[in-house]
Design a protein around this motif. Structure first.
Motif, PDB file in Angstrom:
ATOM      1  N   LEU A   1      29.343  11.773  36.101  1.00 32.99           N
ATOM      2  CA  LEU A   1      29.646  12.541  37.302  1.00 32.99           C
ATOM      3  C   LEU A   1      30.293  13.870  36.939  1.00 32.99           C
ATOM      4  CD1 LEU A   1      29.517  12.492  40.380  1.00 32.99           C
ATOM      5  CD2 LEU A   1      31.828  11.554  40.377  1.00 32.99           C
ATOM      6  N   GLN A   2      31.168  13.854  35.936  1.00 34.19           N
ATOM      7  CA  GLN A   2      31.780  15.100  35.475  1.00 34.19           C
ATOM      8  C   GLN A   2      30.728  16.057  34.934  1.00 34.19           C
ATOM      9  OE1 GLN A   2      34.494  13.079  32.794  1.00 34.19           O
ATOM     10  NE2 GLN A   2      36.222  13.563  34.116  1.00 34.19           N
ATOM     11  N   LEU A   3      29.763  15.506  34.204  1.00 31.41           N
ATOM     12  CA  LEU A   3      28.706  16.356  33.674  1.00 31.41           C
ATOM     13  C   LEU A   3      27.809  16.870  34.798  1.00 31.41           C
ATOM     14  CD1 LEU A   3      27.484  17.640  31.227  1.00 31.41           C
ATOM     15  CD2 LEU A   3      26.246  15.534  30.737  1.00 31.41           C
ATOM     16  N   PHE A   4      27.599  16.073  35.844  1.00 35.10           N
ATOM     17  CA  PHE A   4      26.848  16.555  37.001  1.00 35.10           C
ATOM     18  C   PHE A   4      27.515  17.793  37.591  1.00 35.10           C
ATOM     19  CE2 PHE A   4      24.333  12.649  37.421  1.00 35.10           C
ATOM     20  CZ  PHE A   4      23.156  13.167  37.931  1.00 35.10           C
ATOM     21  N   PHE A   5      28.834  17.734  37.783  1.00 40.22           N
ATOM     22  CA  PHE A   5      29.520  18.882  38.367  1.00 40.22           C
ATOM     23  C   PHE A   5      29.502  20.082  37.425  1.00 40.22           C
ATOM     24  CE2 PHE A   5      31.334  15.955  41.506  1.00 40.22           C
ATOM     25  CZ  PHE A   5      31.256  16.752  42.640  1.00 40.22           C
TER      26      PHE A   5
ATOM     27  N   GLU B   1      18.975   4.806  39.671  1.00 42.30           N
ATOM     28  CA  GLU B   1      20.054   5.625  39.110  1.00 42.30           C
ATOM     29  C   GLU B   1      20.536   6.648  40.129  1.00 42.30           C
ATOM     30  OE1 GLU B   1      22.703   7.439  36.240  1.00 42.30           O
ATOM     31  OE2 GLU B   1      21.914   5.445  36.671  1.00 42.30           O
ATOM     32  N   ALA B   2      19.596   7.252  40.842  1.00 43.06           N
ATOM     33  CA  ALA B   2      19.983   8.228  41.865  1.00 43.06           C
ATOM     34  C   ALA B   2      20.811   7.570  42.965  1.00 43.06           C
ATOM     35  CB  ALA B   2      18.731   8.879  42.462  1.00 43.06           C
ATOM     36  N   ILE B   3      20.434   6.369  43.369  1.00 45.30           N
ATOM     37  CA  ILE B   3      21.198   5.664  44.395  1.00 45.30           C
ATOM     38  C   ILE B   3      22.591   5.328  43.881  1.00 45.30           C
ATOM     39  CG2 ILE B   3      21.350   3.467  45.647  1.00 45.30           C
ATOM     40  CD1 ILE B   3      18.299   3.626  45.988  1.00 45.30           C
TER      41      ILE B   3
ATOM     42  N   ILE C   1      28.465   6.779  44.240  1.00 47.37           N
ATOM     43  CA  ILE C   1      29.703   7.313  43.665  1.00 47.37           C
ATOM     44  C   ILE C   1      30.143   8.562  44.431  1.00 47.37           C
ATOM     45  CG2 ILE C   1      30.719   8.405  41.625  1.00 47.37           C
ATOM     46  CD1 ILE C   1      29.111   6.530  39.896  1.00 47.37           C
ATOM     47  N   LEU C   2      29.197   9.445  44.717  1.00 45.38           N
ATOM     48  CA  LEU C   2      29.534  10.651  45.471  1.00 45.38           C
ATOM     49  C   LEU C   2      30.046  10.300  46.866  1.00 45.38           C
ATOM     50  CD1 LEU C   2      26.547  12.956  44.511  1.00 45.38           C
ATOM     51  CD2 LEU C   2      28.945  13.324  43.937  1.00 45.38           C
ATOM     52  N   ARG C   3      29.453   9.293  47.472  1.00 42.18           N
ATOM     53  CA  ARG C   3      29.899   8.869  48.801  1.00 42.18           C
ATOM     54  C   ARG C   3      31.339   8.369  48.750  1.00 42.18           C
ATOM     55  NH1 ARG C   3      30.783   8.959  53.872  1.00 42.18           N
ATOM     56  NH2 ARG C   3      30.723   6.999  54.980  1.00 42.18           N
ATOM     57  N   ARG C   4      31.691   7.641  47.701  1.00 44.01           N
ATOM     58  CA  ARG C   4      33.066   7.150  47.566  1.00 44.01           C
ATOM     59  C   ARG C   4      34.021   8.284  47.200  1.00 44.01           C
ATOM     60  NH1 ARG C   4      32.525   1.253  44.535  1.00 44.01           N
ATOM     61  NH2 ARG C   4      30.974   0.394  45.973  1.00 44.01           N
TER      62      ARG C   4
ATOM     63  N   GLU D   1      27.218  14.882  54.588  1.00 46.64           N
ATOM     64  CA  GLU D   1      25.974  15.019  53.849  1.00 46.64           C
ATOM     65  C   GLU D   1      25.879  14.054  52.667  1.00 46.64           C
ATOM     66  OE1 GLU D   1      22.743  17.666  54.080  1.00 46.64           O
ATOM     67  OE2 GLU D   1      23.372  16.018  55.368  1.00 46.64           O
ATOM     68  N   SER D   2      27.016  13.639  52.116  1.00 42.97           N
ATOM     69  CA  SER D   2      26.941  12.610  51.072  1.00 42.97           C
ATOM     70  C   SER D   2      26.464  11.295  51.685  1.00 42.97           C
ATOM     71  CB  SER D   2      28.294  12.435  50.387  1.00 42.97           C
ATOM     72  OG  SER D   2      29.273  11.929  51.279  1.00 42.97           O
ATOM     73  N   ALA D   3      26.878  11.020  52.925  1.00 46.07           N
ATOM     74  CA  ALA D   3      26.367   9.849  53.644  1.00 46.07           C
ATOM     75  C   ALA D   3      24.885  10.024  53.956  1.00 46.07           C
ATOM     76  CB  ALA D   3      27.156   9.619  54.925  1.00 46.07           C
ATOM     77  N   GLY D   4      24.496  11.237  54.335  1.00 45.17           N
ATOM     78  CA  GLY D   4      23.100  11.497  54.650  1.00 45.17           C
ATOM     79  C   GLY D   4      22.191  11.310  53.452  1.00 45.17           C
ATOM     80  N   LEU D   5      22.633  11.807  52.298  1.00 46.85           N
ATOM     81  CA  LEU D   5      21.814  11.652  51.101  1.00 46.85           C
ATOM     82  C   LEU D   5      21.650  10.180  50.740  1.00 46.85           C
ATOM     83  CD1 LEU D   5      20.300  12.789  48.656  1.00 46.85           C
ATOM     84  CD2 LEU D   5      22.482  12.831  47.440  1.00 46.85           C
ATOM     85  N   LEU D   6      22.751   9.439  50.711  1.00 41.32           N
ATOM     86  CA  LEU D   6      22.660   8.026  50.371  1.00 41.32           C
ATOM     87  C   LEU D   6      21.768   7.293  51.371  1.00 41.32           C
ATOM     88  CD1 LEU D   6      23.419   5.606  48.674  1.00 41.32           C
ATOM     89  CD2 LEU D   6      25.564   5.427  49.951  1.00 41.32           C
TER      90      LEU D   6
END
Length: 422
Positions: free
Chosen positions: A122-126, A226-228, A233-236, A243-248
Motif C-alpha cells: 500500500l505504501q508503494l501504491f501511494f 488482488e485488486a479486491i 484495505i483502502l476502504r478500511r 469513492e473507496s466504497a464505490g470502487l470496492l
C-alpha cells in the motif's frame, strides 16, 4: 513440484517482496533487479528441493543478499542510496495507522483491525501515485511493479505501443529517484488528494484481471482478487471516503459473475447467456450495500455510478428484465463525471437495449473518428453485434474481422471466429 504451484507462490509474494526491498533500500530499480534474481534462484532450487515452508522469507533473504552484494561492489551507488534513506527518514511525519480501534491516526473514524494492516504494498501504491508523476505514468508504473504485469500487458491496457509504455515506466522511475519521492503512506492532509490516483491504479489492476489483454485465458482471477484485497484495505484506511466504497462495490459486483463468464473450454459467455445461478450472491449483496454508502451523502463519484450500473445488472433475473432506462440515465451521469470514448461505447450498447439496435448503432457510428477506439476491440464487437441484429451480415462480418485483428486472448479470438463462421 508442479510449475503451477511455483507460479502461484511467485504471484503471491512478488509484490510484497518488491515493496519490502524498496522500503529497505529506497531504490525501485535495485529492488526490481534483485527481486528478479531471487525468483530466478528459486526456479533453480525449488523444483528439486521443494517450496520452503516460508517462501516469502526465502525470497526476501536471497534478494537482500543480492542487493547487499551489489552495493558492496558499487560504492557510489551505495552512497546515493544512503542519501535517499536519509531523506526518507526526514519525510516520516505521517502518523502510523492506529490498530487499537480508537480511530486515531489517519483521521476521524479511521483505523485498521489488527487482522489486516496496510502492508508495504500500500505504501508503494501511494508512492507510485505521487502527484509529481504524470497521471498516465502512475498507473503504468504500479501495474508493472506491484501487479506484476509485463510491459506489453500494461501497454495493451493503455492502448499504446509497447515502446511508448516502456518509456513511460522508465520516466516514472527516474522521476521518483530524482525528486526523492519518499516511500510512505501520506499524512491525513495529503490523503484525499492522493486517493483518486490510487483508486485508479487498483481499478486498472482489476480491469486486466477481468479481461486479460493477452494469453490463453479470458480472465486473470488472481489479479481480480488482488485488486479486491487492495480495495478492501483502502476502504478500511479511509472509511469516510465514499469513492473507496464505490470502487470496492464495483469490483465485487463485477467479480461476482466470474464463474459464469466462461464456458467449459474457457470460451467467453455473454451476459445475456450467463447462468445467473452461478453468480456469487453473497458478494453481490456485499457490493449492493456498499453502493448505498457510495451514493449517500453528496454527489456521486464515477466509481459509485459504475457500481450502481453493475448492481442493476446483478439484480435483474435476465437481460430482458434489466432496467435499461435507468442504466442509460446512469451512463448520462457518468459521461459528465469522466467523459471518455469507452463510456460512450458502453452507453450506446445500453441505448440499443432500450431503444433498439438502430439507435445504438447510430451512436457507435458517430464515434468512428475517435482514434482511441481504433485499438479497442469491444467497439468493433459491439458494432458487429448490432449490425448482425439488423440483418446487415456483410458489414457485421467486417466488424468482427476488425475485432479479431485487435483481440489478444485466444478464447476471445476463438469466439470471434465462430461468429464469422455463422
Amino acid at each position: 513440484m508442479a510449475a503451477e504451484a511455483v507460479e502461484a507462490v511467485f504471484r503471491e509474494e512478488r509484490g510484497l517482496l518488491l515493496a519490502s526491498l524498496v522500503r529497505r533500500f529506497g531504490d525501485l530499480d535495485l529492488a526490481e533487479e534483485v527481486t528478479s534474481e531471487a525468483i530466478e534462484a528459486a526456479l533453480r532450487h525449488w523444483p528439486a528441493e521443494g517450496v520452503p515452508a516460508r517462501p516469502g522469507a526465502w525470497l526476501l533473504t536471497t534478494a537482500r543478499r543480492r542487493a547487499v552484494d551489489r552495493l558492496r561492489r558499487d560504492r557510489a551507488y551505495a552512497a546515493r542510496l544512503a542519501v535517499l534513506a536519509a531523506d526518507a527518514q526526514r519525510a516520516e511525519p505521517a502518523p502510523a495507522p492506529d490498530v487499537s480501534g480508537s480511530g486515531q491516526g489517519f483521521g476521524s473514524g479511521s483505523g485498521f483491525g489488527s487482522d489486516e494492516l496496510p502492508d508495504e504494498r500500500l505504501q508503494l501504491f501511494f508512492t507510485c501515485a505521487h502527484p509529481a508523476l504524470a497521471a498516465e505514468d502512475r498507473t503504468a508504473l504500479t501495474l508493472r511493479c506491484l501487479a506484476g504485469l509485463t510491459t506489453p500487458e500494461v501497454a495493451r491496457a493503455f492502448l499504446v505501443p509497447t515502446a511508448t509504455m516502456a518509456q513511460r515506466i522508465v520516466r516514472a522511475k527516474k522521476k521518483i529517484r530524482e525528486a526523492r519521492i519518499p516511500f510512505r503512506v501520506p499524512g491525513p492532509d495529503e490523503l484525499p488528494g492522493r486517493l483518486p490516483g490510487v483508486l485508479q491504479v487498483v481499478y486498472s489492476v482489476f480491469t486486466e484481471g477481468y479481461a486479460a489483454s493477452s494469453g490463453p485465458r479470458l480472465q486473470r482471477l488472481d489479479l481480480g482478487e488482488e485488486a479486491i484485497r487492495l480495495a478492501r484495505i483502502l476502504r478500511r484506511l479511509l472509511p469516510a471516503e465514499r469513492e473507496s466504497a464505490g470502487l470496492l462495490a464495483l469490483l465485487l459486483l463485477v467479480h461476482a459473475r466470474r464463474d459464469a463468464r466462461t464456458g467449459p473450454e474457457g470460451e467467453p459467455v455473454l451476459l445475456e447467456d450467463q447462468d445467473r445461478g452461478r453468480w456469487d450472491r453473497p458478494m453481490i449483496e456485499e457490493g449492493r450495500a456498499l453502493v448505498v454508502r457510495a451514493l449517500t451523502g453528496g454527489p456521486a463519484g464515477p466509481y459509485g455510478v459504475q457500481a450502481a450500473i453493475a448492481a442493476l445488472h446483478d439484480e435483474a433475473t435476465d437481460v430482458a428484465a434489466t432496467d435499461w432506462p435507468q442504466i442509460v440515465a446512469l451512463y448520462d451521469v457518468l459521461r459528465t463525471l469522466t467523459p471518455s470514448p469507452v463510456v460512450e461505447v458502453n452507453r450506446a450498447v445500453a441505448v440499443a437495449m432500450r431503444d433498439g439496435p438502430g439507435a445504438g448503432l447510430a451512436l457507435l457510428d458517430a464515434l468512428a473518428g475517435e482514434p482511441r477506439l481504433r485499438a479497442y476491440p469491444p467497439y468493433a464487437v459491439a458494432r458487429g453485434d448490432l449490425l448482425g441484429r439488423l440483418g446487415r451480415d456483410g458489414e457485421a462480418a467486417a466488424a468482427y474481422r476488425e475485432a479479431l485483428e485487435l483481440t489478444g486472448t485466444e478464447p476471445e479470438r476463438a469466439a470471434l471466429r465462430r461468429k464469422l463462421g455463422e
